[in-house]
Design an enzyme around this catalytic site. Structure first.
Site, mmCIF file in Angstrom:
data_model
loop_
_atom_site.group_PDB
_atom_site.id
_atom_site.type_symbol
_atom_site.label_atom_id
_atom_site.label_comp_id
_atom_site.label_asym_id
_atom_site.label_seq_id
_atom_site.Cartn_x
_atom_site.Cartn_y
_atom_site.Cartn_z
ATOM 1 N N LYS A 286 -0.488 48.815 165.248
ATOM 2 C CA LYS A 286 0.424 48.080 166.027
ATOM 3 C C LYS A 286 1.662 47.706 165.333
ATOM 4 C CE LYS A 286 -2.791 46.922 169.117
ATOM 5 N NZ LYS A 286 -4.031 47.454 168.677
HETATM 6 C C1 LIG Z 1 -4.933 48.038 169.582
HETATM 7 C C2 LIG Z 1 -5.954 48.793 168.740
HETATM 8 C C3 LIG Z 1 -6.480 50.010 169.171
HETATM 9 C C4 LIG Z 1 -6.365 50.401 170.691
HETATM 10 O O1 LIG Z 1 -5.127 50.860 171.044
HETATM 11 P P1 LIG Z 1 -4.522 50.655 172.559
HETATM 12 O O2 LIG Z 1 -3.064 51.064 172.398
HETATM 13 O O3 LIG Z 1 -4.636 49.369 172.921
HETATM 14 O O4 LIG Z 1 -5.231 51.831 173.327
HETATM 15 C C5 LIG Z 1 -7.262 50.816 168.452
HETATM 16 N N1 LIG Z 1 -7.617 50.368 167.222
HETATM 17 C C6 LIG Z 1 -7.126 49.353 166.585
HETATM 18 C C7 LIG Z 1 -7.289 49.085 165.143
HETATM 19 C C8 LIG Z 1 -6.178 48.731 167.168
HETATM 20 O O5 LIG Z 1 -5.766 47.502 166.639
#
Ligand SMILES: *Cc1c(COP(=O)(O)O)cnc(C)c1O
Length: 495
Positions: free
Chosen positions: A112
């Site tokens: 993120k």
């Molecule tokens: C947010 C997240 C996901 C999922 O990603 P999306 O974009 O919401 O599909 C998968 N793994 C981790 C570690 C995350 O923080």
């Protein structure tokens, strides 16, 4: 070229990219999309020689038409020149017979960061001089930390994070409660992520909330429904391909597959955007955990959220309403906003919808899907560590398991697995898998796991235990709106 964004639910509702970033989502509750994504393709023939920042420049210029070249360049430099611990930003590693794109070298050790280091920089260049923006986000863990870090102490902006009480890992919680800036706020919400997300959406549409905010103050979103968060993620698909070219593993133009651990559908959707911009992607493979509503949808064409909710070992994917799927429905139905509006209405009213068969066929052409149980996550983490000495987090492990299933069908096409978090973010689950147990505190477990595996702990997670901790209030969902009003006015009272 089309130079405006529009709502997924109304092709007459147009805004600039800057407005789309500042507002987060459309007034009719649809999401902002750029029609005709593929109109101005990425210059693939130059890709081999580009670094991450140059790729980012080319992607953003195509997807954010009203930002100037200079603005984009400055935003990219501020986001990526210092905050990532790897010069490649998202390095590609060879492990056995597959490739892992490591997305976790940013300041909070999950993917993120890629979006949330850049979003504040874009927002700052889009907001009017006399405006302040409070960014709200519901989080299943990683968004919260990354948003707090990205927006912390940025002028004219504040950030408020809501996480499900008891629904995030101890490390994630600690990260959120130690990232304190003068403009950051955190609250624990009773209920699961979907409750929190639904209530955040409600606050955006609550006229009473807007009336009570100080003049010039507006609310926006840091969830991946904000295009300013989604678009930065398109970049690393191109970067992965560039690194494969550099390593001599593929020739320019050769098709590749990606497997993507999926929750709110932002990450894998960014892959679809990359494909529309001309990256040679054959299939995007969606990996879910036990909350497999999306995987079921790909089999049946029926999206049904009326089902049990599981707290799994991969909590950032414990989601039943994958918001960004709405954008894909828009693109894969050739921009049929009436259809999207009807489907989203069905979801709202009945908790489910069914897509027409032509639309399902398009989805199945571009994507495959599968899911992984908690037991399989544990086995996978252990097995891959034993066989390859590669330590995966539980989200990446869901991807690994689904990737192997999918490869039985297509063993030839080069496959890239997206690794979405450092294993040390979910250290209890990883230690259980590898060591067979974890210690009482996450700090002690981290040490044991590092000693045993010799896999280095990311700097951000190492210093976590020495930082001062703030208390987060515990709110009922119906208390969130008033809390937002009070805290927002407090954050901006000196501006
Ligand atoms: C947010 C997240 C996901 C999922 O990603 P999306 O974009 O919401 O599909 C998968 N793994 C981790 C570690 C995350 O923080």
């Amino acid at each position: 070229m089309t130079s405006f964004y529009q709502s997924t639910r109304d092709d007459q509702l147009h805004v600039s990219a800057k407005q789309a970033i500042v507002t987060g989502f459309a007034a009719d509750q649809g999401l902002f999309v750029l029609p005709n994504l593929g109109e101005q393709p990425f210059p693939l023939e130059q890709l081999a020689k580009m670094d991450y920042q140059t790729i980012a420049q080319a992607v953003l210029e195509r997807l954010l038409p009203d930002f100037s070249t200079v603005e984009i360049k400055a935003a990219i430099a501020a986001a990526y020149d210092h905050s990532f611990s790897d010069p490649k930003i998202t390095p590609l590693r060879s492990v056995g017979d597959f490739q892992v794109l490591e997305l976790f070298h940013g300041p909070t050790a999950a993917f993120k960061d890629v979006g949330l280091q850049l979003l504040p920089q874009l927002m700052q260049r889009a907001v009017a001089p006399d405006q302040q923006v409070m960014v709200l986000a519901a989080t299943s863990g990683d968004t919260g930390t990354a948003a707090l870090n990205g927006f912390r102490n940025q002028a004219q902006m504040g950030v408020s994070i809501f996480y499900p009480d008891g629904g995030v890992s101890p490390v994630q919680q600690r990260q959120m409660l130690t990232t304190n800036g003068n403009n950051t706020r955190v609250a624990a919400i009773e209920g699961n992520f979907d409750n929190a997300q639904r209530n955040v959406k409600r606050i955006f549409n609550d006229a009473k909330v807007h009336e009570q905010l100080a003049t010039g103050t507006r609310l926006s979103s840091a969830n991946s429904i904000n295009i300013g968060r989604l678009i930065p993620q398109v970049v690393y698909y191109f970067s992965a391909y560039q690194q494969l070219l550099e390593q001599g593993k593929i020739a320019l133009g050769e098709q590749v597959n990606f497997t993507v651990p999926t929750g709110n559908f932002g990450d894998v959707l960014a892959g679809f955007y990359a494909k529309q911009l001309g990256l040679p992607i054959k299939k995007l493979v969606i990996a879910c955990n036990q909350n497999n509503v999306v995987a079921d949808f790909w089999q049946t064409g029926i999206y049904n959220r009326n089902r049990p909710f599981y707290q799994t070992l991969a909590p950032s994917m414990d989601i039943q309403v994958s918001s960004n799927l709405e954008r894909l429905l828009y693109y894969e139905s050739d921009g049929d906003t009436q259809l999207v509006r009807r489907l989203m209405n069905d979801l709202d009213q009945q908790g489910q919808y069914q897509v027409p068969s032509e639309l399902l066929a398009n989805l199945q052409r571009d994507f495959a899907s599968g899911f992984t149980s908690d037991e399989e996550i544990e086995i996978t983490i252990r097995q891959v560590f034993v066989d390859e000495h590669y330590l995966m987090d539980p989200h990446t492990a869901t991807g690994y398991h689904v990737m192997r299933q999918y490869q039985q069908q297509d063993p030839e096409t080069p496959m890239i697995l997206l690794s979405t978090a450092s294993p040390y973010k979910f250290v209890d689950a990883v230690a259980d898998a590898v060591l067979g147990h974890h210690a009482e505190s996450a700090q002690a477990t981290t040490q044991q796991l590092a000693d045993y595996t010799n896999v280095p702990v990311p700097p951000a997670l190492q210093k976590l235990w020495d930082l001062p901790v703030v208390q987060a209030p515990r709110l009922q969902p119906d208390e969130m709106a008033q809390w937002v009003v009070r805290e927002t006015n407090e954050v901006f009272k000196h501006d």
